[in-house]
Design a protein around this motif. Structure first.
Motif, short mmCIF file in Angstrom:
data_model
loop_
_atom_site.label_atom_id
_atom_site.label_comp_id
_atom_site.label_asym_id
_atom_site.label_seq_id
_atom_site.Cartn_x
_atom_site.Cartn_y
_atom_site.Cartn_z
N LEU A 12 15.46 -84.28 6.36
CA LEU A 12 15.98 -82.95 6.05
C LEU A 12 17.07 -82.45 6.98
O LEU A 12 17.76 -81.49 6.66
N GLY A 13 17.20 -83.07 8.15
CA GLY A 13 18.11 -82.52 9.15
C GLY A 13 17.42 -81.38 9.88
O GLY A 13 16.19 -81.26 9.83
N PRO A 14 18.18 -80.52 10.53
CA PRO A 14 17.57 -79.41 11.28
C PRO A 14 16.80 -78.48 10.35
O PRO A 14 17.36 -77.99 9.36
N VAL A 15 15.54 -78.27 10.65
CA VAL A 15 14.66 -77.42 9.85
C VAL A 15 13.80 -76.61 10.81
O VAL A 15 13.48 -77.07 11.90
N ASP A 16 13.43 -75.40 10.38
CA ASP A 16 12.61 -74.57 11.26
C ASP A 16 11.22 -75.17 11.46
O ASP A 16 10.73 -75.94 10.63
N ASP A 17 10.60 -74.82 12.58
CA ASP A 17 9.31 -75.39 12.96
C ASP A 17 8.21 -75.09 11.94
O ASP A 17 7.33 -75.92 11.72
N GLY A 18 8.25 -73.93 11.32
CA GLY A 18 7.24 -73.58 10.32
C GLY A 18 7.27 -74.51 9.12
O GLY A 18 6.23 -74.95 8.63
N THR A 19 8.47 -74.81 8.66
CA THR A 19 8.62 -75.73 7.52
C THR A 19 8.16 -77.12 7.89
O THR A 19 7.45 -77.78 7.12
N ILE A 20 8.53 -77.56 9.09
CA ILE A 20 8.09 -78.88 9.56
C ILE A 20 6.57 -78.95 9.60
O ILE A 20 5.97 -79.91 9.11
N VAL A 72 20.63 -69.28 -0.12
CA VAL A 72 21.89 -69.68 -0.74
C VAL A 72 22.91 -68.54 -0.63
O VAL A 72 24.08 -68.76 -0.32
N ALA A 73 22.46 -67.30 -0.86
CA ALA A 73 23.35 -66.14 -0.74
C ALA A 73 23.85 -65.99 0.69
O ALA A 73 25.02 -65.68 0.93
N ASP A 74 22.96 -66.20 1.68
CA ASP A 74 23.37 -66.13 3.08
C ASP A 74 24.43 -67.18 3.39
O ASP A 74 25.40 -66.90 4.10
N LEU A 75 24.24 -68.40 2.90
CA LEU A 75 25.22 -69.46 3.13
C LEU A 75 26.58 -69.09 2.52
O LEU A 75 27.62 -69.35 3.11
N ALA A 76 26.54 -68.47 1.35
CA ALA A 76 27.78 -68.06 0.70
C ALA A 76 28.50 -67.00 1.52
O ALA A 76 29.73 -66.92 1.50
N ARG A 77 27.73 -66.19 2.26
CA ARG A 77 28.32 -65.15 3.12
C ARG A 77 28.66 -65.68 4.51
O ARG A 77 29.09 -64.94 5.38
N GLY A 78 28.39 -66.97 4.74
CA GLY A 78 28.72 -67.57 6.02
C GLY A 78 27.64 -67.47 7.08
O GLY A 78 27.88 -67.78 8.22
N LYS A 79 26.44 -67.04 6.68
CA LYS A 79 25.33 -66.96 7.62
C LYS A 79 24.55 -68.28 7.59
O LYS A 79 24.39 -68.87 6.53
N PRO A 80 24.03 -68.73 8.74
CA PRO A 80 23.22 -69.96 8.74
C PRO A 80 21.92 -69.75 8.00
O PRO A 80 21.34 -68.67 7.99
N SER A 81 21.46 -70.80 7.36
CA SER A 81 20.20 -70.77 6.61
C SER A 81 19.04 -71.03 7.54
O SER A 81 19.13 -71.79 8.50
#
Length: 84
Positions: A12-20, A72-81
């Protein structure tokens, strides 16, 4: 074999600890995580190959790794997911 943090990050690449943690606790194998990723980010190709729809565990992994509409909306606005 139990999936590790490194296994999750390798797919997955970099993922938050909760998801991991959720992925590891699901009991999924590395192969199942790879298949979930393929379905989440390339489902048309898999359907065109005539592959059967994902089973329950893989579907649960897809729910964990697919970006939410908000992400997805955050990414479109240039914010990291937060995920993926």
């Amino acid at each position: 074999m139990t999936i590790t943090r490194q296994d999750v990050v390798s797919v997955l690449g970099p993922v938050d600890d909760g998801t991991i943690a959720e992925i590891i606790m699901s009991g999924a194998s590395l192969e199942e995580l790879r298949e979930a990723w393929a379905w989440a980010f390339g489902d048309e190709a898999l359907m065109n190959q005539g592959r059967p729809l994902p089973g329950t565990r893989i579907a649960a992994l897809i729910d964990l790794i697919e970006p939410d509409e908000e992400d997805v909306a955050d990414l479109a606005r240039g914010k990291p997911s937060a995920v993926c």
